[in-house]
Design a protein around this motif. Structure first.
Motif, PDB file in Angstrom:
ATOM      1  N   UNK A  47       0.848  -1.199   0.000  1.00 46.38           N
ATOM      2  CA  UNK A  47       0.000   0.000   0.000  1.00 46.38           C
ATOM      3  C   UNK A  47       0.880   1.245   0.000  1.00 46.38           C
ATOM      4  N   UNK A  48       0.324   2.370  -0.424  1.00 49.98           N
ATOM      5  CA  UNK A  48       1.098   3.612  -0.428  1.00 49.98           C
ATOM      6  C   UNK A  48       1.125   4.332   0.922  1.00 49.98           C
ATOM      7  N   UNK A  49       0.305   3.867   1.880  1.00 47.13           N
ATOM      8  CA  UNK A  49       0.278   4.544   3.182  1.00 47.13           C
ATOM      9  C   UNK A  49      -0.087   3.565   4.281  1.00 47.13           C
ATOM     10  N   UNK A  50       0.401   3.860   5.488  1.00 43.74           N
ATOM     11  CA  UNK A  50       0.087   3.054   6.669  1.00 43.74           C
ATOM     12  C   UNK A  50      -0.450   3.966   7.760  1.00 43.74           C
ATOM     13  N   UNK A  51      -1.448   3.471   8.463  1.00 39.52           N
ATOM     14  CA  UNK A  51      -2.104   4.234   9.513  1.00 39.52           C
ATOM     15  C   UNK A  51      -2.155   3.367  10.767  1.00 39.52           C
ATOM     16  N   UNK A  52      -1.752   3.950  11.898  1.00 42.35           N
ATOM     17  CA  UNK A  52      -1.758   3.240  13.169  1.00 42.35           C
ATOM     18  C   UNK A  52      -2.814   3.822  14.093  1.00 42.35           C
ATOM     19  N   UNK A  53      -3.578   2.934  14.707  1.00 43.05           N
ATOM     20  CA  UNK A  53      -4.468   3.348  15.777  1.00 43.05           C
ATOM     21  C   UNK A  53      -3.608   3.505  17.024  1.00 43.05           C
ATOM     22  N   UNK A  54      -3.757   4.640  17.695  1.00 44.25           N
ATOM     23  CA  UNK A  54      -2.946   4.909  18.883  1.00 44.25           C
ATOM     24  C   UNK A  54      -3.839   5.302  20.064  1.00 44.25           C
ATOM     25  N   UNK A  55      -4.444   4.296  20.715  1.00 47.61           N
ATOM     26  CA  UNK A  55      -5.281   4.598  21.869  1.00 47.61           C
ATOM     27  C   UNK A  55      -4.494   4.734  23.172  1.00 47.61           C
ATOM     28  N   UNK A  56      -3.172   4.717  23.110  1.00 45.03           N
ATOM     29  CA  UNK A  56      -2.324   4.602  24.289  1.00 45.03           C
ATOM     30  C   UNK A  56      -1.984   5.922  24.960  1.00 45.03           C
ATOM     31  N   UNK A  57      -2.044   7.014  24.254  1.00 44.74           N
ATOM     32  CA  UNK A  57      -1.621   8.293  24.811  1.00 44.74           C
ATOM     33  C   UNK A  57      -0.151   8.551  24.533  1.00 44.74           C
ATOM     34  N   UNK A  58       0.310   9.711  24.930  1.00 39.87           N
ATOM     35  CA  UNK A  58       1.681  10.128  24.626  1.00 39.87           C
ATOM     36  C   UNK A  58       2.747   9.412  25.435  1.00 39.87           C
ATOM     37  N   UNK A  79      -6.289   8.592  17.082  1.00 37.00           N
ATOM     38  CA  UNK A  79      -6.816   8.136  18.364  1.00 37.00           C
ATOM     39  C   UNK A  79      -8.260   7.722  18.104  1.00 37.00           C
ATOM     40  N   UNK A  80      -8.583   6.437  18.273  1.00 38.30           N
ATOM     41  CA  UNK A  80      -9.954   6.001  17.992  1.00 38.30           C
ATOM     42  C   UNK A  80     -10.933   6.554  19.033  1.00 38.30           C
ATOM     43  N   UNK A  81     -12.137   6.846  18.572  1.00 37.19           N
ATOM     44  CA  UNK A  81     -13.188   7.313  19.464  1.00 37.19           C
ATOM     45  C   UNK A  81     -14.487   6.608  19.115  1.00 37.19           C
ATOM     46  N   UNK A  82     -14.964   5.746  19.999  1.00 39.37           N
ATOM     47  CA  UNK A  82     -14.390   5.378  21.296  1.00 39.37           C
ATOM     48  C   UNK A  82     -13.102   4.579  21.119  1.00 39.37           C
ATOM     49  N   UNK A  83     -12.406   4.376  22.218  1.00 38.66           N
ATOM     50  CA  UNK A  83     -11.115   3.687  22.191  1.00 38.66           C
ATOM     51  C   UNK A  83     -11.326   2.166  22.183  1.00 38.66           C
ATOM     52  N   UNK A  84     -11.955   1.707  21.091  1.00 45.24           N
ATOM     53  CA  UNK A  84     -12.316   0.295  20.931  1.00 45.24           C
ATOM     54  C   UNK A  84     -12.126  -0.092  19.469  1.00 45.24           C
ATOM     55  N   UNK A  85     -12.311  -1.366  19.167  1.00 48.03           N
ATOM     56  CA  UNK A  85     -12.264  -1.817  17.779  1.00 48.03           C
ATOM     57  C   UNK A  85     -13.360  -1.129  16.968  1.00 48.03           C
ATOM     58  N   UNK A  86     -14.496  -0.905  17.580  1.00 48.73           N
ATOM     59  CA  UNK A  86     -15.574  -0.197  16.885  1.00 48.73           C
ATOM     60  C   UNK A  86     -15.141   1.227  16.522  1.00 48.73           C
ATOM     61  N   UNK A  87     -14.484   1.915  17.453  1.00 52.80           N
ATOM     62  CA  UNK A  87     -13.958   3.251  17.160  1.00 52.80           C
ATOM     63  C   UNK A  87     -12.960   3.213  16.022  1.00 52.80           C
ATOM     64  N   UNK A  88     -12.156   2.148  15.970  1.00 52.91           N
ATOM     65  CA  UNK A  88     -11.210   1.988  14.859  1.00 52.91           C
ATOM     66  C   UNK A  88     -11.958   1.762  13.553  1.00 52.91           C
ATOM     67  N   UNK A  89     -13.046   1.005  13.611  1.00 51.15           N
ATOM     68  CA  UNK A  89     -13.876   0.792  12.427  1.00 51.15           C
ATOM     69  C   UNK A  89     -14.483   2.086  11.914  1.00 51.15           C
ATOM     70  N   UNK A  90     -14.968   2.925  12.830  1.00 49.45           N
ATOM     71  CA  UNK A  90     -15.503   4.241  12.446  1.00 49.45           C
ATOM     72  C   UNK A  90     -14.434   5.040  11.703  1.00 49.45           C
ATOM     73  N   UNK A  91     -13.218   5.032  12.259  1.00 52.28           N
ATOM     74  CA  UNK A  91     -12.142   5.834  11.667  1.00 52.28           C
ATOM     75  C   UNK A  91     -11.702   5.270  10.322  1.00 52.28           C
ATOM     76  N   UNK A  92     -11.660   3.956  10.190  1.00 53.85           N
ATOM     77  CA  UNK A  92     -11.303   3.353   8.897  1.00 53.85           C
ATOM     78  C   UNK A  92     -12.302   3.787   7.830  1.00 53.85           C
ATOM     79  N   UNK A  93     -13.574   3.728   8.158  1.00 53.83           N
ATOM     80  CA  UNK A  93     -14.599   4.150   7.192  1.00 53.83           C
ATOM     81  C   UNK A  93     -14.472   5.643   6.879  1.00 53.83           C
ATOM     82  N   UNK A  94     -14.225   6.471   7.885  1.00 49.64           N
ATOM     83  CA  UNK A  94     -14.067   7.909   7.661  1.00 49.64           C
ATOM     84  C   UNK A  94     -12.880   8.192   6.739  1.00 49.64           C
TER      85      UNK A  94
END
Length: 161
Positions: A47-58, A79-94
């Motif tokens: 792929x041309x880009x990689x994206x990491x979910x970072x629910x851990x904080x700084x 940072x997924x919102x909510x900080x769950x797999x579902x939040x990651x799914x929302x962000x992937x779709x967005x």
């Protein structure tokens, strides 16, 4: 009997063979090798880009080194919102809508693959390729994940995208 029924879901889930995609997304969770698998797929040119979910904080040194690191390819973090797999799914779709992605490789670890596929496929409408890290897990960790992932399925039966 329930342990046997969980085998194909948690221990030997369906994994996809990666092929050319619009992005690689690495889900948050234990640092169990998933970050390295995602970076390896990127270096192999999937792929041309990689994206990491970072629910851990700084305070998480590993994610700080990735999100603030210098690579020969684009690396984004969210940072997924909510900080769950579902939040990651929302962000992937967005992100898919924003960048016109049709195919996404999602990386997590083996016990999470089936549940992640279930949740993210409810959010993301494009082609979803699920790839996993395979860390050495103790029997105790497998048992914990069996309970944790099962509870996660139950929690997400009513959730949706």
């Amino acid at each position: 009997m329930t342990t046997i029924a969980g085998w194909p879901v948690y221990v030997a889930p369906k994994l996809d063979q990666p092929h050319a995609a619009d992005a690689i997304v690495v889900l948050g969770g234990a640092h169990d090798g998933r970050e390295e698998v995602g970076l390896d797929l990127m270096r192999q040119g999937y792929a041309p880009r990689i994206v990491f979910s970072n629910p851990y904080g700084n305070n998480d040194k590993k994610m700080r080194s990735i999100c603030e690191g210098s690579f020969d390819f684009p690396v984004d973090c969210f940072v997924p919102s909510p900080s769950t797999t579902e939040g990651e799914g929302f962000e992937i779709e967005r992100l898919a809508r924003l960048h016109d992605w049709n195919t996404v490789i999602v990386v997590t670890f083996v016990p999470h693959i089936s549940r992640a596929r279930y949740i993210i496929s409810r959010c993301y409408s494009g082609e979803l390729l699920m790839v996993a890290s395979r860390p050495e897990l103790s029997l105790r960790t497998w048992a914990f994940n069996y309970v944790y992932q099962t509870a996660g399925y139950l929690r997400n039966l009513r959730a949706g995208c």
